[in-house]
Design an enzyme around this catalytic site. Structure first.
Site, PDB file in Angstrom:
ATOM      1  N   LYS A  22      25.608  82.575  31.762  1.00 25.90           N
ATOM      2  CA  LYS A  22      25.781  83.952  31.211  1.00 25.90           C
ATOM      3  C   LYS A  22      27.184  84.742  31.323  1.00 25.90           C
ATOM      4  O   LYS A  22      27.685  84.929  30.247  1.00 25.90           O
ATOM      5  CB  LYS A  22      24.690  85.096  32.010  1.00 25.90           C
ATOM      6  N   ASN A  23      27.614  84.556  32.660  1.00 30.25           N
ATOM      7  CA  ASN A  23      28.850  85.328  32.742  1.00 30.25           C
ATOM      8  C   ASN A  23      30.178  84.483  32.288  1.00 30.25           C
ATOM      9  O   ASN A  23      31.260  85.008  32.139  1.00 30.25           O
ATOM     10  CB  ASN A  23      29.254  85.507  34.119  1.00 30.25           C
ATOM     11  N   ARG A  94      27.179  95.018  30.819  1.00 33.25           N
ATOM     12  CA  ARG A  94      28.577  95.468  31.307  1.00 33.25           C
ATOM     13  C   ARG A  94      29.663  94.204  30.662  1.00 33.25           C
ATOM     14  O   ARG A  94      30.770  94.518  30.476  1.00 33.25           O
ATOM     15  CB  ARG A  94      28.721  95.029  32.988  1.00 33.25           C
ATOM     16  N   ASP A 118      24.431  96.707  35.062  1.00 39.71           N
ATOM     17  CA  ASP A 118      23.260  96.824  36.072  1.00 39.71           C
ATOM     18  C   ASP A 118      23.643  98.053  37.050  1.00 39.71           C
ATOM     19  O   ASP A 118      24.678  98.267  37.280  1.00 39.71           O
ATOM     20  CB  ASP A 118      23.544  95.568  36.940  1.00 39.71           C
ATOM     21  N   ASP A 307      26.194  87.775  43.423  1.00 36.63           N
ATOM     22  CA  ASP A 307      25.137  87.610  42.865  1.00 36.63           C
ATOM     23  C   ASP A 307      23.905  86.819  43.389  1.00 36.63           C
ATOM     24  O   ASP A 307      22.710  86.775  42.983  1.00 36.63           O
ATOM     25  CB  ASP A 307      25.433  86.995  41.321  1.00 36.63           C
TER      26      ASP A 307
HETATM   27  C1  UD1 Z   1      31.467  90.082  37.289  1.00 40.84           C
HETATM   28  C2  UD1 Z   1      29.864  89.448  37.273  1.00 40.84           C
HETATM   29  C3  UD1 Z   1      28.858  89.989  37.920  1.00 40.84           C
HETATM   30  C4  UD1 Z   1      29.359  89.510  39.567  1.00 40.84           C
HETATM   31  C5  UD1 Z   1      31.063  90.177  39.594  1.00 40.84           C
HETATM   32  C6  UD1 Z   1      31.620  89.631  40.978  1.00 40.84           C
HETATM   33  C7  UD1 Z   1      29.856  89.423  34.575  1.00 40.84           C
HETATM   34  C8  UD1 Z   1      29.443  90.166  33.172  1.00 40.84           C
HETATM   35  N1  UD1 Z   1      29.455  90.254  35.841  1.00 40.84           N
HETATM   36  O1  UD1 Z   1      31.258  91.489  37.171  1.00 40.84           O
HETATM   37  O2  UD1 Z   1      27.917  89.278  37.963  1.00 40.84           O
HETATM   38  O3  UD1 Z   1      28.583  89.997  40.301  1.00 40.84           O
HETATM   39  O4  UD1 Z   1      31.469  89.744  38.599  1.00 40.84           O
HETATM   40  O5  UD1 Z   1      31.452  88.413  41.000  1.00 40.84           O
HETATM   41  O6  UD1 Z   1      30.713  88.698  34.619  1.00 40.84           O
HETATM   42  N2  UD1 Z   1      36.479  97.120  40.361  1.00 40.84           N
HETATM   43  C9  UD1 Z   1      37.057  98.161  40.483  1.00 40.84           C
HETATM   44  N3  UD1 Z   1      37.866  98.721  39.210  1.00 40.84           N
HETATM   45  C10 UD1 Z   1      38.025  97.798  38.199  1.00 40.84           C
HETATM   46  C11 UD1 Z   1      37.263  96.511  38.437  1.00 40.84           C
HETATM   47  C12 UD1 Z   1      36.607  96.544  39.257  1.00 40.84           C
HETATM   48  O7  UD1 Z   1      36.911  99.187  41.395  1.00 40.84           O
HETATM   49  O8  UD1 Z   1      38.836  98.305  37.445  1.00 40.84           O
HETATM   50  C13 UD1 Z   1      35.525  96.860  41.431  1.00 40.84           C
HETATM   51  C14 UD1 Z   1      34.137  97.022  41.064  1.00 40.84           C
HETATM   52  O9  UD1 Z   1      33.612  98.093  41.205  1.00 40.84           O
HETATM   53  C15 UD1 Z   1      33.535  95.923  42.188  1.00 40.84           C
HETATM   54  C16 UD1 Z   1      34.626  94.932  42.491  1.00 40.84           C
HETATM   55  O10 UD1 Z   1      35.738  95.668  41.972  1.00 40.84           O
HETATM   56  O11 UD1 Z   1      33.381  96.690  43.333  1.00 40.84           O
HETATM   57  C17 UD1 Z   1      34.457  93.675  41.883  1.00 40.84           C
HETATM   58  O12 UD1 Z   1      33.955  93.793  40.444  1.00 40.84           O
HETATM   59  P1  UD1 Z   1      34.600  92.506  39.147  1.00 40.84           P
HETATM   60  O13 UD1 Z   1      35.000  91.451  39.735  1.00 40.84           O
HETATM   61  O14 UD1 Z   1      35.242  93.341  38.258  1.00 40.84           O
HETATM   62  O15 UD1 Z   1      32.982  92.357  38.532  1.00 40.84           O
HETATM   63  P2  UD1 Z   1      32.634  92.223  37.174  1.00 40.84           P
HETATM   64  O16 UD1 Z   1      33.655  91.786  36.245  1.00 40.84           O
HETATM   65  O17 UD1 Z   1      32.105  93.833  36.802  1.00 40.84           O
END
Ligand code: UD1
Length: 418
Positions: A22-23, A94, A118, A307
């Site tokens: 999916k991701n 997301r 989520d 995850d």
């Molecule tokens: C992606 C995955 C999700 C997975 C996660 C970590 C998708 C659609 N989702 O989510 O399933 O659990 O990676 O492997 O691919 N953060 C900030 N500021 C930002 C960006 C992130 O504070 O600008 C924080 C987030 O709140 C979180 C952490 O960084 O605590 C990690 O987030 P991130 O790696 O960006 O996850 P996603 O890309 O949202």
């Protein structure tokens, strides 16, 4: 699917085939926006989020044709794209935020509603915004939208991420492909999904090096061309099956599963007493006793994936011994624990630690899925419960697990949609 009915007690035995991640698939679909013409993505998972992304791309002006029989999608990208992704679309998932990088790169303006997705904790976008700002974009947040503008074009920059965010790495990488000059992303995410996206961009003509390392370098090019690419196998779905085998004292062969993308989770299963073997086309997990509790801390790849945290908590809930699971990525992920408590699990949460005392068997009760992975974790919990568990809000599971009930049935579980 609104509700899932799961009868506890089955040992899961047999073979499952894992499709594309999916991701990965959603990011590849968003990245097709970078090249006018027809791109094709194969090994697509049959999940609800793919339909949502198709709808979003259609609204941006693309012609999207999902071929269900062959698990492919053809995306015709026009010369001129729309640049606005509305809230009604974006709130569903997301990954919609992944259109931001391609849109600003192509149209020099992008308006993307702040995403929902989520309920696993606050998910900021500051790293995405800071990165694009360093590349010369003006980014503001107005009326629930992120508005990014770069009338003079994006310029290469050196960007150090505060945290190796998957989404921020992806948006900066896609935006940088068409920028002038070279962009260096330091403390970049190393997830296989990021590598898959990078390889997709390279096959479109992008110049990218350092994929899978902490430093990714992107040399901007003036134009990208459409491509065909097979989505990487889903490591989280593969990992879910691996935990299902260990928890139900079963024996599952995971066709297409990439053990090399699951090193830590599989090591933890071996520590818990499972036998893990790689096969020519995947890997196999077999367990013939009650699992032994394992301590786990979630971390960015190659650490233990957040995850799979609901799966390891569930395993520990029925394991022999006590354990600590520490969540370092998403603070809201322990919401899932409240549902497990309803099944009789003994878990105490303190900040980002969960202390778990294993009991022999959980006891069936009505529960509700709060997100995709929590939903899958609850299905595993229900399988090791005494009695019939009804899982509400099971639509979450359809967002990430293709045909989950049918696959569970093929392994011997009594699972049905109600
Ligand atoms: C992606 C995955 C999700 C997975 C996660 C970590 C998708 C659609 N989702 O989510 O399933 O659990 O990676 O492997 O691919 N953060 C900030 N500021 C930002 C960006 C992130 O504070 O600008 C924080 C987030 O709140 C979180 C952490 O960084 O605590 C990690 O987030 P991130 O790696 O960006 O996850 P996603 O890309 O949202």
């Amino acid at each position: 699917m609104e509700r899932l009915r799961v009868v506890g007690g089955a040992k899961l035995v047999g073979t499952v085939r894992v499709s594309g991640a999916k991701n990965s698939a959603l990011k590849l679909m968003a990245a097709t926006l970078l090249a006018p013409g027809q791109s094709k993505i194969t090994n697509l998972p049959a999940i609800a989020d793919v339909e949502y992304m198709a709808e979003l791309l259609t609204r941006l002006g693309c012609k999207v044709d999902i071929k269900r029989d062959s698990n492919e999608v053809l995306i015709d990208v026009p010369q001129k794209l729309g640049h606005r992704a509305d809230y009604d679309m974006v709130r569903k998932m997301r990954a919609s935020i992944n259109v931001l990088g391609p849109l600003i790169a192509r149209e020099l303006v992008a308006e993307v509603a702040l995403p929902g997705g989520d309920a696993i904790g606050s998910r900021g976008l500051d790293f995405h915004i800071n990165g694009l700002t360093e590349m010369g974009a003006e980014v503001s947040s107005e009326h629930g939208f992120i508005i990014a503008k770069a009338p003079a074009g994006l310029k290469g920059a050196k960007i150090t991420l505060e945290f190796p965010s998957v989404g921020a790495t992806e948006n900066i990488m896609t935006a940088a492909t068409l920028a002038t000059g070279t962009t260096v992303i330091d403390n970049a995410a190393r997830e296989p999904d990021v590598v898959d996206l990078g390889e997709f961009l390279i096959s479109m003509g992008a110049k990218i090096s350092g994929l899978g390392s902490h430093t990714i370098t992107i040399e901007g090019v003036s134009k990208l061309t459409p491509t065909t690419h097979a989505t990487l196998a889903d490591r989280i779905v593969s990992g879910t099956w691996a935990f299902a085998a260990a928890m139900t004292q079963g024996d599952i062969t995971i066709e297409n599963g990439r053990a090399d993308h699951l090193e830590l989770p599989l090591d933890k299963l071996v520590e818990a007493g499972a036998v893990v073997t790689t096969t020519k086309t995947g890997f196999r997990v077999k367990m013939d006793k009650r699992p032994i509790a394992v301590d786990v801390a979630t971390l960015p790849y190659p650490g233990f994936p957040t995850d799979l945290q609901p799966m390891v908590i569930t395993l520990n809930a029925i394991a022999e011994g006590t354990s600590i699971v520490t969540e370092n990525v998403f603070e809201g992920r322990f919401m899932f624990v409240n549902e497990l408590l309803r099944l009789g699990a003994k878990i105490q949460v303190d900040g980002h630690h969960a202390a778990i005392t294993g009991i022999k068997q959980l006891s069936a009760a009505p529960v509700a899925a709060t997100d995709i992975r929590a939903g899958a974790g609850l299905v595993l919990a229900a399988l090791v419960s005494d009695g019939v568990t009804i899982i509400e809000d099971a639509f979450h599971i359809d967002r990430g697990y293709p045909d989950f009930p049918a696959q569970l049935q093929s392994l011997g579980a009594d699972v049905s949609r109600t």
